[in-house]
Design a protein around this motif. Structure first.
Motif, PDB file in Angstrom:
ATOM      1  N   PRO A  39      10.701  14.005  -4.262  1.00  0.00           N
ATOM      2  CA  PRO A  39      12.273  13.584  -3.714  1.00  0.00           C
ATOM      3  C   PRO A  39      13.148  13.679  -5.144  1.00  0.00           C
ATOM      4  O   PRO A  39      14.149  14.032  -5.240  1.00  0.00           O
ATOM      5  N   PHE A  40      12.675  13.229  -6.233  1.00  0.00           N
ATOM      6  CA  PHE A  40      13.362  13.276  -7.452  1.00  0.00           C
ATOM      7  C   PHE A  40      13.601  14.443  -8.070  1.00  0.00           C
ATOM      8  O   PHE A  40      14.870  14.693  -8.350  1.00  0.00           O
ATOM      9  N   ILE A  41      12.877  15.451  -7.944  1.00  0.00           N
ATOM     10  CA  ILE A  41      13.082  16.709  -8.421  1.00  0.00           C
ATOM     11  C   ILE A  41      14.007  17.512  -7.720  1.00  0.00           C
ATOM     12  O   ILE A  41      15.107  17.992  -8.097  1.00  0.00           O
ATOM     13  N   SER A  42      13.750  17.208  -6.263  1.00  0.00           N
ATOM     14  CA  SER A  42      14.713  18.097  -5.465  1.00  0.00           C
ATOM     15  C   SER A  42      16.190  17.578  -5.590  1.00  0.00           C
ATOM     16  O   SER A  42      17.073  18.224  -5.120  1.00  0.00           O
ATOM     17  N   ILE A  43      16.375  16.243  -5.782  1.00  0.00           N
ATOM     18  CA  ILE A  43      17.669  15.499  -5.942  1.00  0.00           C
ATOM     19  C   ILE A  43      18.165  15.649  -7.379  1.00  0.00           C
ATOM     20  O   ILE A  43      19.338  15.524  -7.800  1.00  0.00           O
ATOM     21  N   LEU A  44      17.225  15.850  -8.448  1.00  0.00           N
ATOM     22  CA  LEU A  44      17.973  15.952  -9.647  1.00  0.00           C
ATOM     23  C   LEU A  44      18.990  16.937 -10.060  1.00  0.00           C
ATOM     24  O   LEU A  44      20.003  16.858 -10.633  1.00  0.00           O
ATOM     25  N   PHE A  80      14.895  -5.682 -14.014  1.00  0.00           N
ATOM     26  CA  PHE A  80      13.564  -5.160 -14.364  1.00  0.00           C
ATOM     27  C   PHE A  80      12.786  -4.769 -12.796  1.00  0.00           C
ATOM     28  O   PHE A  80      12.158  -4.020 -12.708  1.00  0.00           O
ATOM     29  N   LYS A  81      13.234  -5.647 -11.922  1.00  0.00           N
ATOM     30  CA  LYS A  81      12.674  -5.863 -10.908  1.00  0.00           C
ATOM     31  C   LYS A  81      12.949  -4.504  -9.933  1.00  0.00           C
ATOM     32  O   LYS A  81      12.164  -3.663  -9.271  1.00  0.00           O
ATOM     33  N   ILE A  82      14.316  -4.290 -10.155  1.00  0.00           N
ATOM     34  CA  ILE A  82      14.922  -3.078  -9.506  1.00  0.00           C
ATOM     35  C   ILE A  82      14.387  -1.840  -9.923  1.00  0.00           C
ATOM     36  O   ILE A  82      13.894  -0.809  -9.374  1.00  0.00           O
ATOM     37  N   PHE A  83      14.225  -1.710 -11.240  1.00  0.00           N
ATOM     38  CA  PHE A  83      13.779  -0.667 -12.053  1.00  0.00           C
ATOM     39  C   PHE A  83      12.366  -0.489 -11.945  1.00  0.00           C
ATOM     40  O   PHE A  83      11.974   0.899 -11.539  1.00  0.00           O
ATOM     41  N   THR A  84      11.384  -1.501 -11.695  1.00  0.00           N
ATOM     42  CA  THR A  84      10.138  -1.292 -11.311  1.00  0.00           C
ATOM     43  C   THR A  84      10.120  -0.740  -9.886  1.00  0.00           C
ATOM     44  O   THR A  84       9.158   0.258  -9.707  1.00  0.00           O
ATOM     45  N   ILE A  85      10.652  -1.190  -8.658  1.00  0.00           N
ATOM     46  CA  ILE A  85      10.818  -0.462  -7.685  1.00  0.00           C
ATOM     47  C   ILE A  85      11.170   0.774  -7.567  1.00  0.00           C
ATOM     48  O   ILE A  85      10.393   1.691  -6.832  1.00  0.00           O
ATOM     49  N   LEU A  86      12.190   1.167  -8.339  1.00  0.00           N
ATOM     50  CA  LEU A  86      12.450   2.657  -8.274  1.00  0.00           C
ATOM     51  C   LEU A  86      11.297   3.562  -8.817  1.00  0.00           C
ATOM     52  O   LEU A  86      11.203   4.637  -8.288  1.00  0.00           O
ATOM     53  N   VAL A  87      10.812   3.153  -9.986  1.00  0.00           N
ATOM     54  CA  VAL A  87       9.811   3.871 -10.513  1.00  0.00           C
ATOM     55  C   VAL A  87       8.576   3.868  -9.826  1.00  0.00           C
ATOM     56  O   VAL A  87       7.940   4.941  -9.492  1.00  0.00           O
ATOM     57  N   SER A  88       8.228   2.903  -9.285  1.00  0.00           N
ATOM     58  CA  SER A  88       7.044   2.875  -8.302  1.00  0.00           C
ATOM     59  C   SER A  88       7.374   3.670  -7.090  1.00  0.00           C
ATOM     60  O   SER A  88       6.270   4.560  -6.785  1.00  0.00           O
ATOM     61  N   PHE A  89       8.525   4.020  -6.551  1.00  0.00           N
ATOM     62  CA  PHE A  89       8.901   4.730  -5.687  1.00  0.00           C
ATOM     63  C   PHE A  89       8.815   6.338  -5.904  1.00  0.00           C
ATOM     64  O   PHE A  89       8.240   7.000  -5.228  1.00  0.00           O
ATOM     65  N   LEU A  90       9.257   6.684  -7.067  1.00  0.00           N
ATOM     66  CA  LEU A  90       9.085   8.053  -7.609  1.00  0.00           C
ATOM     67  C   LEU A  90       7.637   8.405  -7.698  1.00  0.00           C
ATOM     68  O   LEU A  90       7.073   9.322  -7.503  1.00  0.00           O
ATOM     69  N   PHE A  91       6.735   7.274  -8.231  1.00  0.00           N
ATOM     70  CA  PHE A  91       5.321   7.599  -8.347  1.00  0.00           C
ATOM     71  C   PHE A  91       4.521   7.794  -7.378  1.00  0.00           C
ATOM     72  O   PHE A  91       3.693   8.573  -7.048  1.00  0.00           O
ATOM     73  N   LEU A  92       4.946   6.851  -6.411  1.00  0.00           N
ATOM     74  CA  LEU A  92       4.136   7.115  -4.925  1.00  0.00           C
ATOM     75  C   LEU A  92       4.469   8.087  -4.127  1.00  0.00           C
ATOM     76  O   LEU A  92       3.764   8.628  -3.260  1.00  0.00           O
TER      77      LEU A  92
END
Length: 124
Positions: free
Chosen positions: A23-28, A6-18
């Protein structure tokens, strides 16, 4: 264990939102290529080519290819040919109608003339 995921998932999701999803779209796209084909080199080449096209033109590769194909189709030539064909057919039809009207007029005049001649053609 669940808390750690949950902690790892929260960090990844916050990275995407912030980061604004950029970067997420260009790497998708390359990520999907890696998953479907398993070829990391192909995905890397795709990412590099897309980024270089975007830097040079300001457009993504799909938009650039679409615009180039539209230019080559030359829709104006097709429209011009179609317009010329329609105008030619309209002119032919008008000529045929005018000839039919002229024939009808001539037949009418002949009939009128015959009737006048027959009326005046009495024996003396």
């Amino acid at each position: 264990m669940n808390f750690r995921l949950f902690k790892i998932f929260t960090i990844l999701v916050s990275f995407l939102f912030l980061t604004g999803f950029t970067p997420f779209i260009s790497i998708l796209g390359p990520g999907v290529t890696v998953l479907t084909s398993g070829n990391i080199y192909k995905a890397t080449a795709q990412l590099i080519i897309d980024q270089s096209i975007k830097k040079k033109t300001g457009k993504n590769s799909l938009t650039l290819v679409k615009e180039e194909l539209d230019k080559k189709k030359n829709k104006n030539e097709f429209n011009e040919e179609l317009r010329n064909l329609v105008e030619e057919r309209i002119n032919m039809t008008r000529k045929k109608l005018e000839e039919q009207e002229l024939r009808k007029l001539i037949k009418k005049r002949i009939n009128i003339t015959r009737s006048i001649i027959n009326l005046n053609n009495t024996t003396q």
